[in-house]
Scaffold this active site. Structure first.
Site, PDB file in Angstrom:
ATOM      1  N   CYS A  50      96.026  58.061  67.320  1.00 28.57           N
ATOM      2  CA  CYS A  50      96.500  57.774  65.957  1.00 28.57           C
ATOM      3  C   CYS A  50      95.758  58.568  64.892  1.00 28.57           C
ATOM      4  CB  CYS A  50      96.447  56.277  65.676  1.00 28.57           C
ATOM      5  SG  CYS A  50      94.801  55.533  65.716  1.00 28.57           S
ATOM      6  N   HIS A 101      93.420  50.978  64.145  1.00 33.29           N
ATOM      7  CA  HIS A 101      94.610  51.827  64.216  1.00 33.29           C
ATOM      8  C   HIS A 101      94.946  52.325  62.810  1.00 33.29           C
ATOM      9  CE1 HIS A 101      98.221  53.301  66.168  1.00 33.29           C
ATOM     10  NE2 HIS A 101      98.968  52.763  65.201  1.00 33.29           N
ATOM     11  N   HIS A 113     103.091  56.659  63.116  1.00 36.19           N
ATOM     12  CA  HIS A 113     101.820  56.506  63.817  1.00 36.19           C
ATOM     13  C   HIS A 113     101.981  56.902  65.275  1.00 36.19           C
ATOM     14  CE1 HIS A 113     102.788  52.431  65.735  1.00 36.19           C
ATOM     15  NE2 HIS A 113     103.833  52.690  64.969  1.00 36.19           N
TER      16      HIS A 113
END
Length: 156
Positions: A50, A101, A113
């Site tokens: 990510c 994240h 993402h």
């Protein structure tokens, strides 16, 4: 990308405001990256995590250098409330497990993402999972400056 099929140049000719320019630039990046599998530590189209996706997209689209890790990226720019999100803002999550994240807000409640289960994709902030684990958002540059950088990058 040639000027002929560059969505940024097309958007500018339509007189779109900065959020629309940023959104179009990010959607063009999504088209390049979609389907790339998730790989922890990965930084390329063979596999990306990510934070590397965010780092690559910001460098390629806006010529903004961001740190390599989510922990480094979360200290960039200024905090933004969830209700004030604009395209190009970084959105951070604290899901269960060892890692935080990060994604890039696209507008209209969506973010791009690298999902650990599905690779590079677009998700909705209102998805039950992401809503539950939402942590914070950061604005690296004001939308006007991001749009200017996207335009400059699209011409080079």
């Amino acid at each position: 990308m040639s000027p002929v099929d560059n969505p940024i140049i097309e958007a500018r000719s339509l007189g779109n405001p900065p959020p629309a320019l940023i959104q179009q630039a990010l959607l063009a990046q999504h088209e390049r990256w979609v389907g790339t599998p998730y790989r922890i530590g990965g930084t390329s189209f063979q596999g990306v995590d990510c934070s590397a996706l965010v780092q690559n997209v910001f460098e390629e689209t806006f010529r903004v250098s961001l740190p390599r890790t989510t922990g480094g990226q979360v200290s960039q720019g200024q905090p933004v409330s969830r209700g004030d999100l604009a395209p190009g803002d970084l959105v951070f999550f604290r899901p269960p497990g060892r890692y935080d994240h990060v994604g890039i807000y696209l507008g209209e409640g969506r973010f791009m993402h690298a999902s650990s289960s599905r690779g590079v994709m677009i998700s909705r902030l209102e998805n039950r999972y992401w809503k539950r684990h939402y942590w914070q958002a950061r604005r690296t540059l004001e939308p006007t400056h991001l749009a200017e950088r996207a335009l400059a990058g699209g011409q080079g």
